[in-house]
Design a protein around this motif. Sequence first.
Motif, PDB file in Angstrom:
ATOM      1  N   ALA A  85      42.461  47.145  54.510  1.00 28.16           N
ATOM      2  CA  ALA A  85      41.896  47.796  53.325  1.00 28.16           C
ATOM      3  C   ALA A  85      42.198  46.982  52.066  1.00 28.16           C
ATOM      4  O   ALA A  85      41.353  46.876  51.164  1.00 28.16           O
ATOM      5  N   ALA A  86      43.394  46.408  51.986  1.00 26.97           N
ATOM      6  CA  ALA A  86      43.782  45.647  50.795  1.00 26.97           C
ATOM      7  C   ALA A  86      42.999  44.346  50.659  1.00 26.97           C
ATOM      8  O   ALA A  86      42.867  43.811  49.551  1.00 26.97           O
ATOM      9  N   GLU A  87      42.477  43.839  51.787  1.00 27.68           N
ATOM     10  CA  GLU A  87      41.812  42.540  51.775  1.00 27.68           C
ATOM     11  C   GLU A  87      40.297  42.611  51.703  1.00 27.68           C
ATOM     12  O   GLU A  87      39.629  41.571  51.657  1.00 27.68           O
ATOM     13  N   VAL A  88      39.718  43.825  51.688  1.00 26.58           N
ATOM     14  CA  VAL A  88      38.252  43.920  51.632  1.00 26.58           C
ATOM     15  C   VAL A  88      37.754  43.424  50.277  1.00 26.58           C
ATOM     16  O   VAL A  88      38.487  43.452  49.280  1.00 26.58           O
ATOM     17  N   HIS A  89      36.514  43.020  50.262  1.00 26.80           N
ATOM     18  CA  HIS A  89      35.913  42.517  49.029  1.00 26.80           C
ATOM     19  C   HIS A  89      35.820  43.645  47.996  1.00 26.80           C
ATOM     20  O   HIS A  89      35.342  44.743  48.281  1.00 26.80           O
ATOM     21  N   GLY A  90      36.322  43.386  46.797  1.00 33.01           N
ATOM     22  CA  GLY A  90      36.271  44.374  45.723  1.00 33.01           C
ATOM     23  C   GLY A  90      37.542  45.197  45.593  1.00 33.01           C
ATOM     24  O   GLY A  90      37.652  46.007  44.669  1.00 33.01           O
ATOM     25  N   ALA A  91      38.522  44.990  46.499  1.00 33.40           N
ATOM     26  CA  ALA A  91      39.777  45.735  46.422  1.00 33.40           C
ATOM     27  C   ALA A  91      40.794  44.963  45.598  1.00 33.40           C
ATOM     28  O   ALA A  91      40.967  43.758  45.776  1.00 33.40           O
ATOM     29  N   ASP A  92      41.465  45.655  44.710  1.00 33.27           N
ATOM     30  CA  ASP A  92      42.516  45.025  43.909  1.00 33.27           C
ATOM     31  C   ASP A  92      43.880  45.200  44.575  1.00 33.27           C
ATOM     32  O   ASP A  92      44.691  44.276  44.611  1.00 33.27           O
ATOM     33  N   SER A  93      44.150  46.404  45.130  1.00 32.50           N
ATOM     34  CA  SER A  93      45.419  46.681  45.803  1.00 32.50           C
ATOM     35  C   SER A  93      45.257  47.902  46.682  1.00 32.50           C
ATOM     36  O   SER A  93      44.293  48.663  46.551  1.00 32.50           O
ATOM     37  N   ALA A  94      46.212  48.106  47.582  1.00 34.17           N
ATOM     38  CA  ALA A  94      46.218  49.287  48.453  1.00 34.17           C
ATOM     39  C   ALA A  94      47.645  49.812  48.562  1.00 34.17           C
ATOM     40  O   ALA A  94      48.596  49.036  48.665  1.00 34.17           O
ATOM     41  N   ALA A 219      38.926  46.387  42.222  1.00 31.78           N
ATOM     42  CA  ALA A 219      39.062  45.279  41.272  1.00 31.78           C
ATOM     43  C   ALA A 219      38.121  45.519  40.096  1.00 31.78           C
ATOM     44  O   ALA A 219      37.123  46.257  40.223  1.00 31.78           O
ATOM     45  N   PRO A 220      38.411  44.926  38.934  1.00 32.89           N
ATOM     46  CA  PRO A 220      37.523  45.106  37.770  1.00 32.89           C
ATOM     47  C   PRO A 220      36.083  44.734  38.117  1.00 32.89           C
ATOM     48  O   PRO A 220      35.825  43.700  38.739  1.00 32.89           O
ATOM     49  N   GLY A 221      35.145  45.588  37.720  1.00 34.05           N
ATOM     50  CA  GLY A 221      33.728  45.322  37.966  1.00 34.05           C
ATOM     51  C   GLY A 221      33.209  45.897  39.262  1.00 34.05           C
ATOM     52  O   GLY A 221      32.002  45.844  39.529  1.00 34.05           O
ATOM     53  N   THR A 222      34.070  46.447  40.108  1.00 34.29           N
ATOM     54  CA  THR A 222      33.651  47.035  41.385  1.00 34.29           C
ATOM     55  C   THR A 222      33.621  48.554  41.264  1.00 34.29           C
ATOM     56  O   THR A 222      34.603  49.175  40.849  1.00 34.29           O
ATOM     57  N   GLN A 224      33.322  52.558  42.611  1.00 34.02           N
ATOM     58  CA  GLN A 224      33.973  53.290  43.697  1.00 34.02           C
ATOM     59  C   GLN A 224      33.091  53.343  44.939  1.00 34.02           C
ATOM     60  O   GLN A 224      33.582  53.189  46.065  1.00 34.02           O
ATOM     61  N   THR A 225      31.801  53.536  44.762  1.00 33.51           N
ATOM     62  CA  THR A 225      30.908  53.620  45.924  1.00 33.51           C
ATOM     63  C   THR A 225      30.794  52.275  46.626  1.00 33.51           C
ATOM     64  O   THR A 225      30.742  52.216  47.864  1.00 33.51           O
ATOM     65  N   ALA A 226      30.764  51.172  45.849  1.00 25.54           N
ATOM     66  CA  ALA A 226      30.692  49.833  46.464  1.00 25.54           C
ATOM     67  C   ALA A 226      31.964  49.553  47.256  1.00 25.54           C
ATOM     68  O   ALA A 226      31.919  49.014  48.372  1.00 25.54           O
ATOM     69  N   LEU A 227      33.113  49.922  46.686  1.00 33.58           N
ATOM     70  CA  LEU A 227      34.371  49.719  47.395  1.00 33.58           C
ATOM     71  C   LEU A 227      34.421  50.586  48.647  1.00 33.58           C
ATOM     72  O   LEU A 227      34.903  50.152  49.703  1.00 33.58           O
ATOM     73  N   GLN A 228      33.926  51.814  48.555  1.00 39.18           N
ATOM     74  CA  GLN A 228      33.917  52.697  49.719  1.00 39.18           C
ATOM     75  C   GLN A 228      33.091  52.101  50.851  1.00 39.18           C
ATOM     76  O   GLN A 228      33.504  52.119  52.022  1.00 39.18           O
ATOM     77  N   ASP A 229      31.928  51.525  50.525  1.00 44.63           N
ATOM     78  CA  ASP A 229      31.087  50.894  51.548  1.00 44.63           C
ATOM     79  C   ASP A 229      31.812  49.723  52.206  1.00 44.63           C
ATOM     80  O   ASP A 229      31.738  49.529  53.429  1.00 44.63           O
TER      81      ASP A 229
END
Length: 843
Positions: A85-94, A219-222, A224-229
Motif C-alpha cells: 500500500a505504501a508503494e502504490v503510485h500516488g501514496a505518500d505514506s502508510a 501524495a500532493p496532487g493525488t 482520494q478516489t485515484a489513490l483508492q483505485d
Amino acid sequence: MFRTALRNVLAHKARLLMTVLAVMLGVAFVSGTLVFTNTISNAYQKSSAKGFDHVDVAIQPESRNDTRDTIGKEPKLTQALLHKAAEVHGADSAVGVVSGFTAVAGKDGKLIGNGFQSQGGNYWGDKDPRYPLVGGHAPKGQDEVLVDSHTAQRAGFEVGDTARLSIDGPVLTPRIAGIFATDDGNVAAGGSLVLFDTATAQRLFHKAGAYDEIDVKAAPGTSQTALQDAVDAVLPKDVASTTTGKQLADDQATRIAEQTSSLRSSLLVFAGIALFVGTFIIANTFTMLVAQRTKELALLRAVGASRRQVTRSVLIEAFVVGAVAAVTGLVAGIGIGAGLRSLMGRLGGSVPDGPLVISPGTVATALAVGILITMLAAWLPGRRAAKIPPVAAMSSVHAKATTKSLVLRNTLGALLAAAGVVTVLYATTLDDTSDAQAPMGLGAALLVVGVFVLTPLLSRPLIAAAAPVLRVFGVAGKLARQNSVRNPRRTAATASALMVGLTLITGLTVMAGSLQTAIDKMASSAIKADYVVSMANRYPLSPGVEKTLKSTDGVTATSPLRNAPSRIDGQTEYLTGVNGATIGELTDLKLDDGTFKVGGTQVVVDDDTARSHHWTAGSRFTVSYEDGGRQQLTITGVYQGTEMMRGIMLDNATLSPHQSDPSDMQVMVKTSGGASSSAKDRLVKALGDNPAIEVQDKKDISNSVAQVFTLMLNILYGLLAMAVIVAVLGVINTLAMSVFERAQEIGMLRAIGLDRKGIKRMVRLESLVISLFGGVLGIGLGVFFGWAAGELLGTKMATYELVLPWARMAVFLLLAAVVGVLAALWPARRAARLNMLTAIKSE
C-alpha cells in the motif's frame, strides 16, 4: 371579531397564565431537546472529521462470510500488505493501526472514564501525525506508554509517572513516556486512550504481525478516489476492502447522527407526554372561559355574528396564547439546551468545542408545536360554544349536557376502553416481543383514551367513596364533594392530566421491581459458585486470570466460561467452554433429560437449542470449529437454560485446541468458607487490585443489575416530572377559575356563616379529592400496563413474576394528595379573601 378576541385575551391574562405556562414547559422541553442534540451532534461530527485528516484511503479486512460450512479465520492485514500500500503510485505514506480495550487507573486506583470507551492503540514510529505530542517522547518497548491529554488532566498524570493498566486481566505498570493531543470522539466523551509502540500493541491485543486497519496518505496532487483505485489494484481478493477518508468521515457523521437521533427521540417522547397533559389544561381553560362568556357570545350571535366567526374568535385567542407560550418556550428551551451541555461537563462527560446550534427547524418546530396544540385543544370548546342557540345561551339552559350526549360519550368510552384491553391482552399472547410492541402500544393508547372519555362517569362513584372521610370535615367536606362532581367533565379533564403521569410512573415501577426480583432468583437458582470474576466492561479475560484464582488460598473449585463460534447443521452456534470436572459444583441447572456430564466429546445443551435441532439425550452431531476442524459430539443431558447459563456446554480441553487466542468471558469461583468479605479481599489482592476486574458474589450481581434499573428509573422519573408539573398547573388553573366562576356562591356561603377557614378547607378538600381521583386511576392503569409488559418479558425470562410495589404505590398516592394540597394553596387563599358583598353582587 379579531379585536374582540384580542380584548378577551387581555381581559383574562391571569386566567390564561397557567395555560401559557403549561404550553411553555412542553415547548421548552421540545426545543431544549432539539438544541442540545443538534449541538452535541454537530460538535462530535466536526471533531470526528478532524480525526480523518491524515487518512485518504483506509484498508480494512474483508468481512467474513458466515454462510460457509466452517467458521474459518478472519482475513489479516499483514506487514507485506502495508508495504504494498505504501508503494502504490500516488501514496505518500502508510500507517498500520492496531487497537483494543485498555483500562487505565487513576492515582486513586479507580478506573478512569467509561470502561466501554477505555481504548488502547499504537503510536507509529518516532512521530505519528495522528497524535501530536504535547510533552515527552514516543514510547519504546513494553515499559513505556503515551496517554491522551484529557486523561492526563483528569488523573493528574505527568511525564515520568507510572501508570496501572489492564488489557485482559493482568496488571501492567509502564512509565508514561509522553502526553499527546487527540480529536478522538471517545476521549471527548470522557473515555481514555493509551498508546504503545506498534510491536507491543500487536502482542498485547493478540494481533501478532497484523493490523486492524491500514491508513494511506495521498501524495500532493493525488485525489482520494485515484489513490483508492491504485490501492485496489494491488489488494488480494477477498482479503481487504478500501474506503476513502471522506467516506469514513461521512459514515462516522451518520453514526453520530443516528446515536443522537435515538437520544432525541427518547427525550421528545417525554416532551410529547408533557404536551399531551397540557392539552387537558388548554381544553379545560377554554371550556371554562367560554362557559363564563356564554351570554357575551350569545349577544354577538344575536347582533349578527355567525357560528364560524364565534369559533374563529376563540381560535384567535388560542393562537395568541399559543404564540406567546411558543416564543417564551423557545427562549427557555435554548437556555435548557445550553444548560444540559454545561451539565454534561460537570458530571464528568465532555463535549468537543463548538457553537450552540439553533437551527431554523428548531424554531419552526417550537412555534408550530406551541401554536397548533393550543389551537387544536381550543377548537372543540369554541365549536361547542358556537353551536349554542343565542336564546338558549341567554337563559343558560345549555349548562347541562343532554342525556343523548352523555349516553354517546359513555358508549364511545366503553368501546374504546374494551378495545384497548382486548388489544393489550392479545399482545401478551404473542411470543415475539418485537411483534407485540405495536399492538401493545395501540392497546395502551386506546385504553387511556377510553378511560379519559369515561372519567366523568367514573368520577361520581369513586368520589362518592370518599364521602365518609369528607364528612369528618363537616360542611366544608360536604361542599367539597358536591363541587367535585358538580361538573364531571371539568373534574375528569383535571384528574386525567395527573392520571397520565402516574400511569407511566406506576407501570415503570411495577416492571422494574418485577425484573429485579427475577434477576435475584436467576442469580441464586442457577449458580452455586460463591463468586463470578469478569472484566468491568465485559471484555474477555486472559486465561491467566483463572490460573491465578485457582492457586489462591481458600479456592476449592474454578471454571472459566469461554465462548467460541461454530457451525452445526449449516447454522452458526456459540459453544460455551467450561471445566468439565468442576462445572457441576459451580452451577445448579435443572435437567429436562439425561444426566449432567461434560468431558471429552460429551456435552450438555440448553432446552431451546435442543428443541431447535430436535436433539435429546444421546443425540450426536458434528461441529465445525473456528479453525476448520470437525468433531462429533454426544449429548449427555438437556438442561433448562437461564439468562446467565445457556448454549452448548463442552470441556475446555476439547475446545481450546481449536482456538488461536483462547479467552474467557468470566470465571466462576468456589471458596472453602463460602462468600465473605475476607474471601473477596483475598481474590481481589491475588488479581493485583485490578480496577478493570470485578469480583462479584450473588448479591453483587443482583445489585449491579439493580443499579442499572434504578438509574434508568430515576432518569425516567425525572423526565416524567415535567408531566406531573404540568398536571399541577392544571389543578391550580381549574381551581382558580372555578373560584372565579363561583364567586357569588362563595359570597353567599360567607354571608350565611361559613368563615374564611371553612372556605379554604372546602377548596383544599375539593383539590385533594380531584387529585386522589386522578391518582387512583393512574395507579390502576399503571399496574395493568406493568402486568401486561411483564407477560411479554416472562416469555424470555423464566424467573419473571409480577411483584406489586405496595410501598411505592402508597407513596405515589401520597404524592397525588400532596399535589392536590399544594395546588390548592393559591386558589383557596384567593377564595377566602373575596369580599363578601362584592362577590354576592357579581354575575
